[in-house]
Scaffold this motif. Structure first.
Motif, PDB file in Angstrom:
ATOM      1  N   THR A   1      46.956 -13.479 -84.269  1.00 39.07           N
ATOM      2  CA  THR A   1      46.193 -12.319 -85.043  1.00 39.07           C
ATOM      3  C   THR A   1      47.271 -11.045 -84.850  1.00 39.07           C
ATOM      4  O   THR A   1      47.667 -10.738 -84.081  1.00 39.07           O
ATOM      5  CB  THR A   1      44.942 -12.014 -84.354  1.00 39.07           C
ATOM      6  OG1 THR A   1      44.878 -11.693 -82.907  1.00 39.07           O
ATOM      7  CG2 THR A   1      43.998 -13.184 -84.488  1.00 39.07           C
TER       8      THR A   1
ATOM      9  N   GLU B   1      46.501  -6.825 -85.765  1.00 37.69           N
ATOM     10  CA  GLU B   1      45.688  -5.660 -85.980  1.00 37.69           C
ATOM     11  C   GLU B   1      46.506  -4.652 -87.045  1.00 37.69           C
ATOM     12  O   GLU B   1      47.552  -4.124 -86.557  1.00 37.69           O
ATOM     13  CB  GLU B   1      45.056  -4.841 -84.922  1.00 37.69           C
ATOM     14  CG  GLU B   1      44.312  -3.761 -85.276  1.00 37.69           C
ATOM     15  CD  GLU B   1      43.443  -2.999 -83.955  1.00 37.69           C
ATOM     16  OE1 GLU B   1      43.033  -2.068 -84.210  1.00 37.69           O
ATOM     17  OE2 GLU B   1      43.687  -3.655 -83.009  1.00 37.69           O
TER      18      GLU B   1
ATOM     19  N   GLY C   1      43.445  -1.032 -88.662  1.00 35.65           N
ATOM     20  CA  GLY C   1      41.772  -1.240 -88.082  1.00 35.65           C
ATOM     21  C   GLY C   1      41.298  -2.231 -88.261  1.00 35.65           C
ATOM     22  O   GLY C   1      40.208  -2.578 -87.889  1.00 35.65           O
ATOM     23  N   GLU C   2      42.214  -3.302 -88.940  1.00 29.21           N
ATOM     24  CA  GLU C   2      41.698  -4.662 -89.327  1.00 29.21           C
ATOM     25  C   GLU C   2      42.367  -5.755 -88.594  1.00 29.21           C
ATOM     26  O   GLU C   2      43.542  -5.634 -88.506  1.00 29.21           O
ATOM     27  CB  GLU C   2      41.374  -4.993 -90.574  1.00 29.21           C
ATOM     28  CG  GLU C   2      40.292  -4.262 -91.443  1.00 29.21           C
ATOM     29  CD  GLU C   2      39.968  -4.963 -92.990  1.00 29.21           C
ATOM     30  OE1 GLU C   2      38.929  -5.134 -93.410  1.00 29.21           O
ATOM     31  OE2 GLU C   2      41.051  -5.014 -93.478  1.00 29.21           O
TER      32      GLU C   2
ATOM     33  N   LYS D   1      43.678  -9.326 -88.625  1.00 27.24           N
ATOM     34  CA  LYS D   1      44.132 -10.256 -89.673  1.00 27.24           C
ATOM     35  C   LYS D   1      44.484 -11.465 -88.897  1.00 27.24           C
ATOM     36  O   LYS D   1      45.420 -11.676 -88.075  1.00 27.24           O
ATOM     37  CB  LYS D   1      45.454  -9.866 -90.579  1.00 27.24           C
ATOM     38  CG  LYS D   1      45.114  -8.739 -91.124  1.00 27.24           C
ATOM     39  CD  LYS D   1      44.512  -8.726 -92.310  1.00 27.24           C
ATOM     40  CE  LYS D   1      44.251  -7.309 -93.026  1.00 27.24           C
ATOM     41  NZ  LYS D   1      43.349  -7.571 -94.527  1.00 27.24           N
TER      42      LYS D   1
ATOM     43  N   SER E   1      44.706 -15.908 -97.770  1.00 31.22           N
ATOM     44  CA  SER E   1      45.173 -14.532 -97.426  1.00 31.22           C
ATOM     45  C   SER E   1      46.475 -14.123 -98.252  1.00 31.22           C
ATOM     46  O   SER E   1      47.303 -14.887 -98.743  1.00 31.22           O
ATOM     47  CB  SER E   1      45.177 -14.256 -96.003  1.00 31.22           C
ATOM     48  OG  SER E   1      46.170 -15.009 -95.519  1.00 31.22           O
TER      49      SER E   1
ATOM     50  N   GLN F   1      45.715  -2.887 -95.728  1.00 21.75           N
ATOM     51  CA  GLN F   1      44.497  -3.050 -96.681  1.00 21.75           C
ATOM     52  C   GLN F   1      44.959  -1.882 -97.878  1.00 21.75           C
ATOM     53  O   GLN F   1      44.654  -2.180 -98.850  1.00 21.75           O
ATOM     54  CB  GLN F   1      43.442  -2.254 -95.960  1.00 21.75           C
ATOM     55  CG  GLN F   1      42.197  -2.277 -96.478  1.00 21.75           C
ATOM     56  CD  GLN F   1      41.684  -3.512 -97.065  1.00 21.75           C
ATOM     57  OE1 GLN F   1      41.693  -4.425 -96.419  1.00 21.75           O
ATOM     58  NE2 GLN F   1      41.364  -3.757 -98.318  1.00 21.75           N
TER      59      GLN F   1
ATOM     60  N   SER G   1      39.177 -12.392 -96.883  1.00 19.08           N
ATOM     61  CA  SER G   1      40.042 -12.361 -95.546  1.00 19.08           C
ATOM     62  C   SER G   1      40.246 -10.813 -95.516  1.00 19.08           C
ATOM     63  O   SER G   1      40.752 -10.236 -94.287  1.00 19.08           O
ATOM     64  CB  SER G   1      41.458 -12.692 -96.148  1.00 19.08           C
ATOM     65  OG  SER G   1      41.867 -12.008 -97.435  1.00 19.08           O
ATOM     66  N   SER G   2      39.718  -9.957 -96.167  1.00 19.61           N
ATOM     67  CA  SER G   2      39.777  -8.524 -96.110  1.00 19.61           C
ATOM     68  C   SER G   2      38.162  -7.793 -96.641  1.00 19.61           C
ATOM     69  O   SER G   2      38.180  -7.314 -97.693  1.00 19.61           O
ATOM     70  CB  SER G   2      40.601  -7.847 -96.732  1.00 19.61           C
ATOM     71  OG  SER G   2      42.039  -8.089 -96.071  1.00 19.61           O
TER      72      SER G   2
ATOM     73  N   SER H   1      36.630  -5.592 -96.530  1.00 22.45           N
ATOM     74  CA  SER H   1      36.252  -4.137 -97.073  1.00 22.45           C
ATOM     75  C   SER H   1      36.948  -3.784 -98.395  1.00 22.45           C
ATOM     76  O   SER H   1      36.792  -2.741 -98.948  1.00 22.45           O
ATOM     77  CB  SER H   1      36.951  -3.089 -96.027  1.00 22.45           C
ATOM     78  OG  SER H   1      38.639  -3.375 -95.660  1.00 22.45           O
TER      79      SER H   1
END
Length: 551
Positions: free
Chosen positions: A34, A36, A39-40, A42, A49, A118, A140-141, A143
Motif C-alpha cells: 500500500t 499513501e 491523504g489516501e 492506495k 485502478s 488524486q 479505487s478513489s 473521493s
C-alpha cells in the motif's frame, strides 16, 4: 507534479498499441503493498485502478485490468511483488495538467509506473465538472467523482448493458435523477416494461422513483396511442402474419384500403397531399368491412366467385379477434383519440408539455398485452422522432427516449414478426441526433439486440456480464483500444459499471450512486417472505384482476 520516487511501483516490460505490460517492484527493490498519497491509502496493483507512466518528461495514464503473480521460483505467493500487470493505455497528461484522450507519445520498456495522485484523476474530469452531471465515483478513489458530458451521452445515444440483477434499473433511475438535477429543462421519455419506476402499493397509492413534481405517469392504455398513428409497416406487424401464404395479397389490399380511407379524412383537414404514413384518422371497422366484402364477393347471382374470394379468411379472423379482445381496446378501439384533431393533445402529454408540465414522462407498458408491446414501443419511439423531425426548433427542444428491455422489441434478427418495429428504432439510432432525439437502450442480452442500434451508441455503461457470448459481443462494439477492459465485467458488483465511450473523458470503473428513491426492482426476499410473510392471500382479487386484465 514533481517526480516522486515514493509513488514508484514498477517498470514497463512490453509496449503495444492498445496494451502495456509492467512488472511491479520486488521486495528487495522496496515494494510496498500500500502507498499513501494525498491523504489516501492506495492498494498497489488493484484491478480497475489507474497508474501513471512516466518517461522522458511525458506522462501517460493507464488502467490496470490484470495482475499475475510471479511464480517463476515455485515459492508460494505472499504479496504482489514482482507481479506482471497488464495495462490499458487511455491518455496523456499535458504539462499544464490537462488530460488528453489517446496516447501520442508512447513510452518504451523501462518506463516508470507510478500510483496516480488524486489531483491527477481530478484533472481528467475537470472540463466535465462544469456540467454538474455526477453519476458515481471511482471505487479505487471514493473521493473522485465520475462526471459525464450529458450532450455527448444523449445526442450520440448510449447503452446500459448488464445481466439480470446487475443493477440496470438502479443505474437508469440514478442516471435520470442526476440528469434532471443538472438540467431542470430536460425532456425524458422512459418506456417502463415492468412497472419498476412507477408502481402502486397495497392501498393503490402511486409511488415513483423520481420527484412527483417532475414526473408524469402514463398507463399506455390510458394514453391511447391509437392504430391510426402507426406506420403501415407497424400495422403489418400487428395485423398480417408474414408466414401466411396469402400475406402478399393481404398486404397489397390493406395498403390500398388504408390510403383511400386516409384520403377521405384528409379532405376535412384541408390537406391535398398525404402519404400512407400520414397521422390521419381512419376507421378500422371500415377496413374490416372492405376485406369482408372482397372476401365474399360473387358475380352472376352468386355463381361466379370474385378474384379475391376466400383470400382473406385468416386475416379477417385475426382482425376480428383483435377487435373483440378488450386488452387491445387502448390501441384498436380508442375512446379519446378517435379523431385526427386529438393528435396535438396526445403529443403535449407525450413530451411533457401537458398540464402540469414535467421533465420525465414514464409510459407504463406492463399492463399492455405482451405480444403487442413491441408495436406500441416502436410507435412511441416513432412519435418522439416524428415530433422533433417536424419541429423547426428541435435543437432547442431535444428529447431523450430510454428503452427498457430493448432486446424484446428491437431484435438483432431481421426475419421476425417485429421487423417494422426494429426498422423504426434503427432509424432513430441512425438519424435521431440530427433532429435532437437521443436514444438510450437498456438490455440484459446485448447479443440479441439490434446490432445497428448498438453500433450507433457512442457511450456504453456496462454492468456485470458473465455470459461469454454477451461479453464477446460487447468486446466487438467498444473502441478497439478499450476492448480488453471487457474482461473486468465479470468481477463487477451490483451497481458497479465500466463506462466507455464519448461521454466520459476516459474509461472509468465507477460505482453508480444509489438512486433516491430507488426503483421497485428488488428481488423477492424468499427468506423473509417464507418466515414471516402472509399466511393467506386475496385470491378473489387476483382472479378479478386477471379477468379484467388490469394490475
Amino acid at each position: 507534479m514533481s517526480e516522486d520516487s515514493d509513488t514508484l511501483i514498477g517498470h514497463l516490460l512490453e509496449v503495444r498499441n492498445g496494451r502495456f505490460v509492467a512488472k511491479l517492484l520486488g521486495e528487495d527493490e522496496g515494494f510496498r503493498p500500500t502507498i499513501e498519497i494525498g491523504g489516501e491509502v492506495k492498494v498497489v496493483g488493484q484491478t480497475g485502478s489507474y497508474v501513471s507512466i512516466r518517461q522522458h518528461g511525458f506522462r501517460s495514464l493507464a488502467l490496470i485490468n490484470r495482475v499475475e503473480a510471479d511464480r517463476s521460483d515455485g515459492r508460494p505467493c505472499r504479496c504482489a511483488a514482482n507481479s506482471l500487470v497488464t495495462l490499458t493505455p487511455i491518455g496523456q497528461i499535458a504539462d499544464d495538467g490537462a488530460f488528453q484522450r489517446g496516447v501520442r507519445h508512447f513510452p518504451a520498456p523501462g518506463g516508470e509506473v507510478h500510483v496516480v495522485a488524486q489531483r491527477e484523476i481530478n484533472s481528467v474530469f475537470e472540463k466535465y465538472r462544469q456540467f454538474g452531471f455526477d453519476i458515481g465515483y471511482l471505487p479505487s478513489s471514493p473521493s473522485a467523482s465520475v462526471y459525464l458530458d450529458p450532450s455527448a451521452l444523449c445526442s450520440r445515444h448510449f447503452a446500459i448493458l448488464g445481466q439480470s440483477g446487475s443493477g440496470k434499473s438502479w443505474t437508469v433511475a440514478s442516471l435520470i435523477q442526476h440528469m434532471v438535477d443538472a438540467m431542470p429543462n430536460a425532456h425524458i421519455i422512459l418506456l417502463d416494461l415492468h412497472g419498476e419506476y412507477c408502481w402502486k402499493d397495497r392501498n393503490r397509492a402511486l409511488h415513483s422513483a423520481f420527484n412527483p413534481d417532475r414526473t408524469r405517469y402514463l398507463d399506455a392504455r390510458a394514453l391511447e396511442i391509437p392504430y391510426w398513428l402507426m406506420t403501415f409497416a407497424e400495422l403489418l406487424d400487428l395485423l398480417v402474419d408474414r408466414n401466411d401464404p396469402g400475406a402478399a395479397i393481404q398486404t397489397a389490399f390493406l395498403r390500398e384500403m388504408i390510403y383511400d380511407l386516409k384520403k377521405k379524412s384528409a379532405k376535412s383537414l384541408d390537406l391535398e397531399t398525404i402519404s400512407l404514413d400520414s397521422p390521419i384518422y381512419f376507421s378500422l371497422q371500415e377496413v374490416y368491412d372492405s376485406f369482408k366484402e372482397a372476401n365474399e364477393f360473387r358475380t352472376d347471382f352468386g355463381k361466379i366467385k370474385g378474384p379475391l374470394f376466400g383470400q382473406f379468411d385468416e386475416f379477417l379472423v385475426k382482425l376480428q379477434s383483435r377487435l373483440n379482445d378488450v386488452r387491445y381496446d387502448f390501441l384498436l378501439n380508442p375512446v379519446r383519440r378517435n379523431r385526427s384533431e386529438s393528435l396535438p393533445g396526445l403529443l403535449r402529454d407525450f413530451v411533457g408539455l401537458g398540464n402540469p408540465k414535467c421533465q420525465i414522462t414514464i409510459i407504463d407498458l406492463s399492463p399492455v398485452p405482451f405480444d403487442v408491446r413491441p408495436t406500441v414501443s416502436a410507435q412511441i419511439g416513432r412519435l418522439a422522432f416524428e415530433f422533433n423531425y417536424w419541429n423547426p426548433f428541435n435543437r432547442e427542444f431535444p428529447i431523450l427516449l430510454i428503452c427498457e428491455e430493448a432486446h424484446a422489441y428491437i431484435p438483432r434478427e431481421s426475419s421476425t414478426q417485429f421487423e417494422g418495429t426494429r426498422k423504426t428504432m434503427e432509424r432513430i439510432a441512425k438519424e435521431g441526433r440530427k433532429y435532437g432525439v437521443g436514444l438510450g437502450v437498456v438490455s440484459q442480452r446485448p447479443h440479441e439486440l439490434s446490432e445497428t442500434v448498438l453500433s450507433q451508441c457512442g457511450t456504453y455503461i456496462c454492468l456485470r456480464i458473465t455470459n461469454p457470448d454477451d461479453q464477446e459481443y460487447v468486446r466487438k462494439l467498444v473502441p478497439e483500444g478499450e476492448s480488453d477492459l471487457v474482461d473486468i465485467l465479470t468481477s463487477l458488483s451490483r451497481g458497479e459499471a465500466m463506462i466507455l465511450g464519448e461521454a466520459v473523458p476516459l474509461p472509468s470503473r465507477a460505482q453508480i450512486r444509489k438512486p433516491e428513491p430507488t426503483p421497485n426492482s428488488n428481488d423477492a426476499d424468499f427468506y423473509t417472505a417464507w418466515t414471516s410473510g402472509p399466511e393467506d392471500l386475496d385470491i378473489e382479487g387476483i382472479v378479478n384482476r386477471w379477468r379484467r386484465q388490469g394490475r
